[in-house]
Write an enzyme that holds these catalytic residues in place. Structure first.
Site, PDB file in Angstrom:
ATOM      1  N   VAL A 112      -9.383  -0.112  -3.086  1.00 17.14           N
ATOM      2  CA  VAL A 112     -10.045  -0.004  -4.386  1.00 17.14           C
ATOM      3  C   VAL A 112     -11.175  -1.025  -4.422  1.00 17.14           C
ATOM      4  CG1 VAL A 112      -9.769  -0.259  -6.879  1.00 17.14           C
ATOM      5  CG2 VAL A 112      -7.951   0.811  -5.521  1.00 17.14           C
ATOM      6  N   GLU A 125      -3.152   2.742  -0.967  1.00 15.58           N
ATOM      7  CA  GLU A 125      -2.944   1.639  -0.039  1.00 15.58           C
ATOM      8  C   GLU A 125      -4.214   1.422   0.785  1.00 15.58           C
ATOM      9  OE1 GLU A 125      -2.190  -1.319   2.135  1.00 15.58           O
ATOM     10  OE2 GLU A 125      -0.683  -0.775   0.637  1.00 15.58           O
ATOM     11  N   CYS A 151       7.219   0.947  26.841  1.00 13.88           N
ATOM     12  CA  CYS A 151       7.248   2.198  26.074  1.00 13.88           C
ATOM     13  C   CYS A 151       5.975   2.495  25.290  1.00 13.88           C
ATOM     14  CB  CYS A 151       8.440   2.210  25.109  1.00 13.88           C
ATOM     15  SG  CYS A 151       8.396   0.932  23.847  1.00 13.88           S
ATOM     16  N   ARG A 175       2.769 -15.064   1.739  1.00 15.52           N
ATOM     17  CA  ARG A 175       3.384 -14.851   0.435  1.00 15.52           C
ATOM     18  C   ARG A 175       2.344 -15.075  -0.651  1.00 15.52           C
ATOM     19  NH1 ARG A 175       7.148 -17.671   3.594  1.00 15.52           N
ATOM     20  NH2 ARG A 175       6.400 -19.701   2.885  1.00 15.52           N
ATOM     21  N   ILE A 200       6.976  -3.392  -3.464  1.00 18.22           N
ATOM     22  CA  ILE A 200       6.917  -3.297  -4.919  1.00 18.22           C
ATOM     23  C   ILE A 200       6.257  -1.987  -5.347  1.00 18.22           C
ATOM     24  CG2 ILE A 200       6.073  -4.377  -7.037  1.00 18.22           C
ATOM     25  CD1 ILE A 200       8.283  -5.941  -5.546  1.00 18.22           C
ATOM     26  N   HIS A 202      18.430 -12.061  -1.623  1.00 17.59           N
ATOM     27  CA  HIS A 202      18.984 -13.293  -2.181  1.00 17.59           C
ATOM     28  C   HIS A 202      20.020 -12.995  -3.266  1.00 17.59           C
ATOM     29  CE1 HIS A 202      16.138 -15.985  -0.161  1.00 17.59           C
ATOM     30  NE2 HIS A 202      15.216 -15.073  -0.406  1.00 17.59           N
TER      31      HIS A 202
END
Length: 485
Positions: free
Chosen positions: A172, A31, A442, A310, A12, A49
C-alpha cells in the site's frame, strides 16, 4: 467496493481475515511481500505464552491468557502443530525468587490457571539438564509451542477457502479518505473499502500516517536465534525462561514442535526495519545466556542462525483501536510479544470493535472452520502409504531426505489456496530444506517442481523475497549458441 481491507498477512492479519470470513462480507487481505507470514511471523520464538508476564489491565494482560486458551481448538481445526508442554521461569537467587512470586501474582490476576512455584528439587525433576545453581522457579502448564508461520499460512488458506481475497506483492503506497470509506493505492492498482484494518506490523505507523497525523512510532527490535539439530531436540522438555528484565523476557531455551532445539532471542534496538542480519556478537550473547540456563547445550549441533524483528512502541502495550482522525480505520499495531499467543483473541477483539463501528454482520452459514487435511507422508502407517502411492506415485518420491518430504506433499502445498510460490514458501509449508543440510540437496528439486507446477521458467523461481533470484541462466551453451556467439 470491499467491505473490509486488511493490510498485512502475518499472524495477526491472517487471524483477523479468517475471523471476519465467518460473516457475509467482501474482504481483501493485502500483503506487500511475496508470501503470507513473511515478516515478524516467520522469525520468532514460536512460544504460546501462558500470560503471567503481561501487566494486568493492559491489552497484553487481557488478551494473552485468553488467546492461549483458544490455541488447542484453533490448531486442531487447521491441522497445525501445537504442543502444550508447559513453561518455566527459573531463578538463581532469592532476589529473583521475588520476581517469580510477582509473576505468579500477575498470572493469577490475568487468569492463568494451574501455576505452581517450584523448589530446586522439583525443577530439576522436571528439567534434569538445568544448571545446578537454580534455586526455584515458576511453572505454568498452559505454556506451549506452535508452528507460527504454519499457523498464519493455514489461517490465510482457510480465510481464502471461505471467500476472502488474498493479494500478495501489493504494498500500500497511499490511502485517501472517501465520502464513504477509503481508497487504497497499491502496487497492483486501486482498491476501495468501507473499513480498513491496519495490521502492517513493523510498518503500521507508516500506514496509519497516511490517514492521520502521527500518534505512535514503531521501534524495531531485533532478536537473533540459533536452531539446533534434532539430536538436541530432547535436551529440555519445557519452554525455559530466565527472570525477565526491562529489556524483555530474555534468552529462552525450548524444543520446537518439529523436534529441534531453539535458543534465543537477543534484544537489540535497531534503526532499520529491514535489519535482519545476524552477528557474531549477537549469537555469542545468546550462547552465553543460554548456557547459564543449561550449560550442556551442544552448540556444535547448530544447523542455522537467523534474526527476526519485533514491532515495539514506547508505551509497551498493544495498540488496538479506531483512529481518532479516521473513522472506520482500525490500527492493530505494536503487536510484539505476546502477540503470537494473543493472536486469536486479538482477532475476536478487532471483529467486535468493527461491529461496534459498523453494526452487526450477517453470519456466513457456509463458513467451514476446517481446511483440507494435510498429508504428512512419513507419519502414515505403511498400508496408507502404499494406498497413497498407488493413487499418486509422486508420494513415493522422496525429495528431502533430512525431513523425509515427498514430491506429492510439495505439489499439494503449491496447489492450495494461499499456496507456495517460492523455495522458502515450500520450506515453511512442507519443511524440505529444514533439516541438517538446510536445502543443500533438495533445493534444486524443489525449484524444478515449483517451475513445473506454476508453469514458469526455473529462472523465475526465487528463494523468498521478490528479487531473491537463484538462477539467471544456463551455465553451459550448446554448440550452436557458441557458434553464434
Amino acid at each position: 467496493m470491499y467491505d473490509v481491507a486488511i493490510i498485512g498477512a502475518g499472524i495477526i492479519g491472517s487471524n483477523i481475515a479468517r475471523e471476519l470470513s465467518k460473516y457475509n462480507l467482501r474482504i481483501i487481505l493485502l500483503e506487500k511481500e511475496n508470501d503470507v507470514a513473511n515478516g515478524t511471523t516467520k522469525a520468532n520464538s514460536a512460544i504460546v505464552h501462558a500470560g503471567y508476564d503481561a501487566k494486568p489491565g493492559t491489552l497484553k494482560g487481557k488478551l494473552n491468557a485468553l488467546g492461549n486458551r483458544m490455541y488447542e481448538n484453533l490448531c486442531k481445526e487447521l491441522e497445525v502443530p501445537f504442543k502444550r508442554i508447559g513453561s518455566l521461569v527459573i531463578a538463581f537467587n532469592e532476589e529473583e525468587m521475588k520476581i517469580i512470586k510477582d509473576l505468579y501474582e500477575k498470572g493469577k490476576i490475568n487468569g492463568v490457571p494451574d501455576m505452581e512455584i517450584l523448589n530446586k528439587e522439583k525443577l530439576q525433576h522436571l528439567e534434569p539438564n538445568l544448571n545446578d545453581d537454580v534455586v526455584g522457579g515458576l511453572y505454568a502448564p498452559t505454556g506451549g509451542i506452535v508452528g507460527p508461520f504454519e499457523l498464519a499460512i493455514a489461517l490465510a488458506e482457510n480465510a481464502v477457502d471461505n471467500g476472502v481475497e488474498l493479494q500478495i506483492n501489493s504494498e500500500v503506497k497511499d490511502i485517501q479518505k472517501l465520502e464513504e470509506g477509503y481508497q487504497l493505492f497499491t502496487e497492483k492498482g486501486e482498491i476501495k473499502a468501507k473499513y480498513v484494518i491496519n495490521a502492517a506490523g513493523l510498518f503500521a505507523d507508516s500506514i496509519h500516517n497516511m490517514v492521520s497525523p502521527p500518534t505512535f512510532e514503531i521501534i524495531p527490535n531485533r532478536g537473533q536465534y540459533n536452531l539446533l539439530d534434532k539430536n538436541s531436540g530432547k535436551h529440555v522438555n519445557t519452554v525455559i525462561f530466565q527472570c525477565p528484565t526491562s529489556y524483555g523476557k530474555g534468552v529462552v531455551v525450548l524444543p520446537t514442535v518439529h523436534g529441534n532445539l531453539l535458543v534465543g532471542p537477543s534484544a537489540e534496538a535497531v534503526d532499520r526495519k529491514d535489519a535482519l542480519e545476524s552477528s557474531m556478537e549477537g549469537l555469542s550473547f545468546i550462547k552465553e545466556k543460554a548456557q547459564k540456563t543449561v550449560e550442556s547445550i551442544r552448540f556444535n549441533d547448530v544447523i542455522t542462525s537467523f534474526a527476526g524483528l519485533r514491532a515495539k512502541t514506547s508505551s509497551g502495550d498493544f495498540i488496538i483501536e479506531e483512529s481518532k482522525e479516521a473513522k472506520g480505520f482500525i490500527n492493530v499495531a505494536a503487536i510484539d510479544s505476546p502477540g503470537l499467543s494473543s493472536a486469536p483473541a486479538i482477532a475476536e477483539y478487532v471483529v467486535n470493535l468493527l461491529k461496534g463501528i459498523a453494526g452487526e454482520f450477517e453470519k456466513n452459514i457456509n463458513f467451514n472452520p476446517k481446511r483440507r487435511p494435510v498429508v504428512h507422508f512419513i507419519e502414515l502407517p505403511d498400508e496408507e502409504k502404499a494406498k497413497l502411492i498407488e493413487k499418486d506415485p509422486r508420494y513415493g518420491r522422496i525429495i528431502c531426505r533430512c525431513e523425509n518430504i515427498t514430491e506429492g506433499e510439495i505439489v499439494d502445498i503449491i496447489k492450495r489456496n494461499a499456496g507456495a510460490t517460492t523455495v522458502d514458501g515450500v520450506k515453511r509449508r512442507a519443511r524440505p530444506g529444514s533439516g541438517r543440510c538446510q536445502g543443500g540437496f533438495c533445493s534444486p528439486r524443489v525449484m524444478e517442481i515449483l517451475a513445473r507446477e506454476l508453469n514458469v521458467d526455473i529462472t523465475e523461481i526465487v528463494k523468498d523475497g521478490k528479487n531473491s533470484y537463484i538462477l539467471t541462466g544456463s551455465t553451459k551453451k550448446t554448440k550452436v549458441q557458441l557458434q553464434e556467439a
